[in-house]
Motif scaffolding. Structure first.
Motif, PDB file in Angstrom:
ATOM      1  N   SER A  82      -9.460   4.272  -7.862  1.00 29.51           N
ATOM      2  CA  SER A  82      -9.300   3.064  -8.654  1.00 29.51           C
ATOM      3  C   SER A  82      -7.881   2.967  -9.216  1.00 29.51           C
ATOM      4  CB  SER A  82     -10.322   3.063  -9.793  1.00 29.51           C
ATOM      5  OG  SER A  82     -10.040   2.056 -10.710  1.00 29.51           O
ATOM      6  N   TYR A  83      -7.364   4.074  -9.707  1.00 29.57           N
ATOM      7  CA  TYR A  83      -6.013   4.109 -10.246  1.00 29.57           C
ATOM      8  C   TYR A  83      -4.991   3.779  -9.158  1.00 29.57           C
ATOM      9  CZ  TYR A  83      -1.773   5.955 -12.400  1.00 29.57           C
ATOM     10  OH  TYR A  83      -0.494   6.100 -12.891  1.00 29.57           O
ATOM     11  N   MET A  84      -5.124   4.387  -7.995  1.00 29.25           N
ATOM     12  CA  MET A  84      -4.184   4.148  -6.895  1.00 29.25           C
ATOM     13  C   MET A  84      -4.282   2.708  -6.399  1.00 29.25           C
ATOM     14  SD  MET A  84      -2.485   6.900  -6.596  1.00 29.25           S
ATOM     15  CE  MET A  84      -1.624   6.527  -5.092  1.00 29.25           C
ATOM     16  N   ASP A  85      -5.489   2.212  -6.212  1.00 28.51           N
ATOM     17  CA  ASP A  85      -5.671   0.832  -5.734  1.00 28.51           C
ATOM     18  C   ASP A  85      -5.094  -0.181  -6.728  1.00 28.51           C
ATOM     19  OD1 ASP A  85      -6.924   1.742  -3.453  1.00 28.51           O
ATOM     20  OD2 ASP A  85      -8.950   1.279  -4.155  1.00 28.51           O
ATOM     21  N   ARG A  88       5.341  -4.019  -6.653  1.00 28.76           N
ATOM     22  CA  ARG A  88       5.065  -5.168  -5.791  1.00 28.76           C
ATOM     23  C   ARG A  88       5.582  -4.980  -4.374  1.00 28.76           C
ATOM     24  NH1 ARG A  88       7.517  -9.794  -9.446  1.00 28.76           N
ATOM     25  NH2 ARG A  88       8.966  -8.086  -9.729  1.00 28.76           N
ATOM     26  N   ASN A  89       6.610  -4.157  -4.202  1.00 27.03           N
ATOM     27  CA  ASN A  89       7.177  -3.961  -2.868  1.00 27.03           C
ATOM     28  C   ASN A  89       6.483  -2.830  -2.089  1.00 27.03           C
ATOM     29  OD1 ASN A  89       8.214  -1.923  -4.516  1.00 27.03           O
ATOM     30  ND2 ASN A  89      10.124  -1.809  -3.377  1.00 27.03           N
ATOM     31  N   ILE A  90       5.397  -2.305  -2.611  1.00 30.24           N
ATOM     32  CA  ILE A  90       4.653  -1.215  -1.974  1.00 30.24           C
ATOM     33  C   ILE A  90       3.356  -1.758  -1.387  1.00 30.24           C
ATOM     34  CG2 ILE A  90       3.532   1.018  -2.339  1.00 30.24           C
ATOM     35  CD1 ILE A  90       6.529   1.163  -2.795  1.00 30.24           C
ATOM     36  N   LYS A  91       3.100  -1.408  -0.120  1.00 32.03           N
ATOM     37  CA  LYS A  91       1.844  -1.797   0.531  1.00 32.03           C
ATOM     38  C   LYS A  91       1.145  -0.524   1.004  1.00 32.03           C
ATOM     39  CE  LYS A  91      -0.151  -4.290   4.364  1.00 32.03           C
ATOM     40  NZ  LYS A  91      -0.357  -3.483   5.541  1.00 32.03           N
ATOM     41  N   LYS A  92      -0.032  -0.267   0.459  1.00 33.00           N
ATOM     42  CA  LYS A  92      -0.776   0.948   0.794  1.00 33.00           C
ATOM     43  C   LYS A  92      -1.337   0.844   2.206  1.00 33.00           C
ATOM     44  CE  LYS A  92      -4.867   1.726  -0.697  1.00 33.00           C
ATOM     45  NZ  LYS A  92      -6.117   1.975  -1.286  1.00 33.00           N
ATOM     46  N   ASP A  93      -1.142   1.911   2.991  1.00 36.06           N
ATOM     47  CA  ASP A  93      -1.714   1.994   4.327  1.00 36.06           C
ATOM     48  C   ASP A  93      -3.013   2.797   4.325  1.00 36.06           C
ATOM     49  OD1 ASP A  93       0.280   0.494   5.564  1.00 36.06           O
ATOM     50  OD2 ASP A  93       1.512   2.256   5.957  1.00 36.06           O
ATOM     51  N   SER A  94      -3.000   3.937   3.622  1.00 32.63           N
ATOM     52  CA  SER A  94      -4.212   4.759   3.598  1.00 32.63           C
ATOM     53  C   SER A  94      -4.246   5.617   2.344  1.00 32.63           C
ATOM     54  CB  SER A  94      -4.293   5.654   4.837  1.00 32.63           C
ATOM     55  OG  SER A  94      -3.289   6.653   4.794  1.00 32.63           O
ATOM     56  N   TYR A 107       2.079   4.725   2.529  1.00 30.46           N
ATOM     57  CA  TYR A 107       2.419   3.363   2.141  1.00 30.46           C
ATOM     58  C   TYR A 107       3.730   2.923   2.775  1.00 30.46           C
ATOM     59  CZ  TYR A 107       5.308   5.812  -1.327  1.00 30.46           C
ATOM     60  OH  TYR A 107       6.207   6.638  -1.949  1.00 30.46           O
ATOM     61  N   GLN A 108       3.964   1.627   2.716  1.00 27.40           N
ATOM     62  CA  GLN A 108       5.192   1.032   3.223  1.00 27.40           C
ATOM     63  C   GLN A 108       5.964   0.467   2.043  1.00 27.40           C
ATOM     64  OE1 GLN A 108       4.261  -2.037   6.048  1.00 27.40           O
ATOM     65  NE2 GLN A 108       2.746  -0.775   7.085  1.00 27.40           N
ATOM     66  N   THR A 109       7.275   0.646   2.092  1.00 32.91           N
ATOM     67  CA  THR A 109       8.140   0.031   1.095  1.00 32.91           C
ATOM     68  C   THR A 109       8.821  -1.153   1.754  1.00 32.91           C
ATOM     69  OG1 THR A 109       8.525   2.179   0.078  1.00 32.91           O
ATOM     70  CG2 THR A 109      10.049   0.425  -0.512  1.00 32.91           C
ATOM     71  N   THR A 123       6.084   5.964   4.143  1.00 32.31           N
ATOM     72  CA  THR A 123       6.040   7.211   3.389  1.00 32.31           C
ATOM     73  C   THR A 123       4.627   7.761   3.406  1.00 32.31           C
ATOM     74  OG1 THR A 123       7.765   6.374   1.919  1.00 32.31           O
ATOM     75  CG2 THR A 123       6.478   8.237   1.119  1.00 32.31           C
ATOM     76  N   GLU A 124       4.532   9.081   3.519  1.00 36.26           N
ATOM     77  CA  GLU A 124       3.251   9.762   3.333  1.00 36.26           C
ATOM     78  C   GLU A 124       3.478  10.869   2.317  1.00 36.26           C
ATOM     79  OE1 GLU A 124      -0.201  12.342   5.565  1.00 36.26           O
ATOM     80  OE2 GLU A 124       1.166  11.153   6.787  1.00 36.26           O
ATOM     81  N   VAL A 125       2.629  10.894   1.290  1.00 34.82           N
ATOM     82  CA  VAL A 125       2.766  11.855   0.214  1.00 34.82           C
ATOM     83  C   VAL A 125       1.453  12.617   0.063  1.00 34.82           C
ATOM     84  CG1 VAL A 125       3.301  12.132  -2.233  1.00 34.82           C
ATOM     85  CG2 VAL A 125       4.297  10.238  -0.965  1.00 34.82           C
ATOM     86  N   LYS A 126       1.568  13.935  -0.089  1.00 36.72           N
ATOM     87  CA  LYS A 126       0.399  14.758  -0.407  1.00 36.72           C
ATOM     88  C   LYS A 126       0.579  15.258  -1.825  1.00 36.72           C
ATOM     89  CE  LYS A 126      -0.791  16.051   4.225  1.00 36.72           C
ATOM     90  NZ  LYS A 126      -0.905  17.078   5.222  1.00 36.72           N
ATOM     91  N   LYS A 127      -0.490  15.133  -2.623  1.00 39.52           N
ATOM     92  CA  LYS A 127      -0.426  15.484  -4.032  1.00 39.52           C
ATOM     93  C   LYS A 127      -1.698  16.189  -4.476  1.00 39.52           C
ATOM     94  CE  LYS A 127       2.470  11.583  -5.285  1.00 39.52           C
ATOM     95  NZ  LYS A 127       3.029  11.032  -6.505  1.00 39.52           N
ATOM     96  N   ILE A 128      -1.617  16.802  -5.641  1.00 43.57           N
ATOM     97  CA  ILE A 128      -2.791  17.372  -6.299  1.00 43.57           C
ATOM     98  C   ILE A 128      -2.925  16.683  -7.648  1.00 43.57           C
ATOM     99  CG2 ILE A 128      -3.857  19.413  -7.314  1.00 43.57           C
ATOM    100  CD1 ILE A 128      -2.312  21.090  -5.280  1.00 43.57           C
TER     101      ILE A 128
END
Length: 145
Positions: free
Chosen positions: A27-30, A69-75, A96-98, A108-113
């Motif tokens: 929910s936070y990411m979306d 606003r310039n970020i579009k989430k892919d997955s 996501y795409q910038t 960009t693909e980011v892995k986080k904890i």
């Protein structure tokens, strides 16, 4: 009488955001990707170290980080989960795409904890740390800009 069931379904679906660690994080990411959020929006969903960071940001710093606003989430994928009674660590990836104007400048693909804790009957994000970031420039990078 027919209106009771739809109203209950709407109420239940609106309150699903923070019932599990996964749904709180998703929910936070979306809610952030592709929009501008308010400080209140973020503070309702975070606690601990992350909350302290957002509370102490100047208005200018916050406005810069809130405008996505310039970020579009892919997955968005949750890769693993390790939970105790009131605390979970979720390893996740987000791609996501910038965009600049109408073109995609970077993917960009980011892995986080994420550390997510249960407070007051809902799950809140306490801390997020990066594991790995991969950027791919689709346009030539001009270092003078």
């Amino acid at each position: 009488m027919k209106w009771i069931i739809p109203v209950l379904l709407i109420l239940v679906s609106c309150n699903q955001d923070n019932l599990s660690p996964e749904s709180a994080l998703k929910s936070y990411m979306d809610g952030r990707m592709g929009t501008i959020v308010t400080r209140d929006y973020i503070l309702e969903r975070v606690t601990g170290k992350m909350r302290a960071t957002f509370e102490t940001m100047s208005e200018e710093e916050f406005n810069k980080s809130a405008d996505m606003r310039n970020i579009k989430k892919d997955s968005f994928k949750i890769l693993s989960k390790s939970c105790q009674e009131k605390k979970c660590f979720l390893t996740y990836s987000v791609a996501y795409q910038t965009k600049t104007e109408e073109k995609t400048a970077f993917t960009t693909e980011v892995k986080k904890i994420a550390e997510v804790v249960s407070e007051g009957g809902k799950w809140l994000i306490s801390d997020v740390s990066n594991i790995k970031t991969y950027h791919e420039a689709l346009e030539p990078i001009n270092p003078l800009e």
